[in-house]
Motif scaffolding. Structure first.
Motif, short mmCIF file in Angstrom:
data_model
loop_
_atom_site.label_atom_id
_atom_site.label_comp_id
_atom_site.label_asym_id
_atom_site.label_seq_id
_atom_site.Cartn_x
_atom_site.Cartn_y
_atom_site.Cartn_z
N CYS A 63 0.85 -1.19 0.00
CA CYS A 63 0.00 0.00 0.00
C CYS A 63 0.88 1.24 0.00
N LEU A 64 0.66 2.12 -0.96
CA LEU A 64 1.43 3.34 -1.05
C LEU A 64 0.62 4.58 -0.72
N ALA A 65 -0.56 4.39 -0.18
CA ALA A 65 -1.40 5.53 0.18
C ALA A 65 -0.70 6.33 1.29
N PRO A 66 -0.44 7.62 1.06
CA PRO A 66 0.32 8.41 2.04
C PRO A 66 -0.39 8.59 3.38
N THR A 67 -1.72 8.48 3.39
CA THR A 67 -2.47 8.67 4.64
C THR A 67 -2.82 7.37 5.34
N CYS A 68 -2.30 6.25 4.82
CA CYS A 68 -2.64 4.95 5.41
C CYS A 68 -2.07 4.85 6.83
N LYS A 69 -2.90 4.43 7.76
CA LYS A 69 -2.47 4.28 9.14
C LYS A 69 -1.89 2.90 9.42
N GLY A 70 -1.82 2.08 8.38
CA GLY A 70 -1.26 0.75 8.54
C GLY A 70 0.20 0.64 8.19
N ARG A 71 0.86 1.78 7.92
CA ARG A 71 2.29 1.76 7.61
C ARG A 71 3.06 1.16 8.77
N GLU A 72 4.09 0.36 8.46
CA GLU A 72 4.79 -0.37 9.51
C GLU A 72 6.22 -0.68 9.08
N VAL A 73 7.03 -1.07 10.04
CA VAL A 73 8.41 -1.49 9.75
C VAL A 73 8.37 -2.79 8.95
N ASP A 74 9.20 -2.85 7.92
CA ASP A 74 9.27 -4.05 7.07
C ASP A 74 10.65 -4.69 7.25
#
Length: 409
Positions: free
Chosen positions: A41-52
């Motif tokens: 997911c590349l949506a800038p406002t996504c709250k699911g961003r996480e360490v990979d």
């Protein structure tokens, strides 16, 4: 039953294509079923961003926050997943990832033929200059003559090309910085991916090419090659640059007329060729009696520095004439001339070692710049000579361009 983007139902046989067909990641070289690919997911406002951590481990970098990794959703007519829905923000993603390393894959992975070409050689051999000159030649005269177009795939390739290759060399006319070892610069382990589209003869063929540029230091030992340059033994073709200025007899003859790199035993042609053979034996469990079958273009670089040593009728006093097809007579003549020079400048045993260990090879000579830089590492002009020859020969080995003898024109 599945559903195609157009709404047509996909039958079970079509679905099984995606379940059974495999592809190879051009970064980590794991083979995986297309159904197993992931999305990001590349949506800038996504709250699911996480360490990979998988992405970080594969590149040898610190873990950073990235877009959320997603399971595949819908499949296309070929049975290949083409979209995923983020479970955190509900945004649609078309960004495909390798399930093993999370490297971003070309958007048409599994649908377009892909080949890996390794550009290898010792330290200061001129690999980065060679890639820059080759791509520029392919984008212009060579592509026009052979009926193909070249374009870059992905933001990373475009950014690296402009920043590290095109702008400094062709705009500023300055010598390029050598590639840094992969342990220092993990980006060097990522390929530059280009698309060749062939148009002509009533057909259209598309090929994705992954070019790898290795630091000479990463070629200095078998262990380092195996760890940092895994792509070499997975390559479909290899362009192996040999530095003539690391040959002692040439350094003696050109003592006052060339700008020599520091003498380096581990950059010498004999040493690097030996490591390449050892690598194939180790990684592919090749028996000592077996030859390496990958097509390899053993290419003498910096040929412009050798003009004083070449015969008046040398093939390197003029460009190749591959006008829509590979001139096989020219290829044979160049091969014979380089073979003669290497036997003279090194020793006949060097060429015998290549012949007895490699099954598909040819000798070439190139000049990526056409001249030596001045004392400030600046160039008055960039005039590549024969840089396309080894590449066209490899394409001919792939069956992508025709080869013809002059007598059959």
């Amino acid at each position: 039953m599945g559903c195609s983007p157009s709404g047509r139902a996909i039958n079970e046989a079509e679905l099984m294509i995606g379940w059974t067909r495999k592809t190879v990641c051009p970064f980590c070289f794991h083979a995986f079923a297309l159904r197993a690919m992931r999305f990001r997911c590349l949506a800038p406002t996504c709250k699911g961003r996480e360490v990979d951590p998988i992405y970080a481990d594969a590149r040898g970098t610190e873990a950073v926050v990235k877009g959320r990794v997603l399971l595949p959703g819908k499949v296309g007519l070929s049975g290949v997943p083409y979209v995923a829905l983020c479970d955190a923000c509900k945004a649609v993603s078309h960004t495909k990832l390798c399930p093993y390393c999370h490297f971003e894959l070309p958007h048409d992975v599994g649908q377009v033929d892909q080949r890996i070409i390794a550009i290898i050689g010792g330290r200061a051999t001129g690999k980065t200059h060679y890639i820059a000159s080759l791509i520029t030649r392919l984008q212009n005269d060579v592509g026009k003559n052979f009926g193909f177009t070249v374009r870059m795939l992905g933001d990373q390739t475009q950014e690296r090309w402009e920043r590290d290759f095109y702008t400094p060399l062709f705009v500023r006319k300055t010598v390029l910085q050598p590639s840094r070892p992969a342990q220092i610069d993990p980006e060097i382990k990522s390929p530059l991916i280009f698309r060749l589209t062939f148009n002509g003869g009533g057909y259209r063929r598309v090929l994705n090419l992954s070019f790898f540029d290795s630091a000479g230091e990463d070629m200095s030992s078998l262990t380092t090659m195996a760890l940092q340059n895994r792509y070499i033994t997975y390559a479909d073709g290899i362009i192996f640059l040999l530095d003539p200025l690391q040959i002692p007899s040439i350094r003696q003859q050109l003592a006052t007329s060339a700008n020599f790199p520091a003498a380096d035993l581990k950059a010498s042609p004999e040493y690097i060729v030996g490591r390449l053979r050892d690598l194939f034996e180790r990684e592919h469990r090749l028996r000592v009696t077996q030859k390496v079958k990958v097509p390899i273009a053993f290419t003498l670089s910096k040929i412009d520095t050798l003009f004083a040593l070449l015969e008046p009728g040398s093939e390197f006093r003029h460009p190749g004439n591959h006008n829509g097809y590979l001139d096989l007579d020219d290829v044979r003549s160049v091969h014979s001339e380089i073979l003669t020079y290497l036997s003279l400048w090194l020793n006949p045993n060097f060429c015998n070692i290549i012949h007895s260990n490699f099954g598909r090879y040819n000798y070439f000579g190139v000049s990526s710049l056409g001249e030596q830089p001045d004392q400030n590492n600046r160039l008055s002009a960039i005039s590549p000579l024969r840089v396309e020859d080894p590449f066209l020969w490899i394409l001919q080995q792939f069956g992508l361009v025709r080869g013809k003898k002059r007598s059959s024109r």
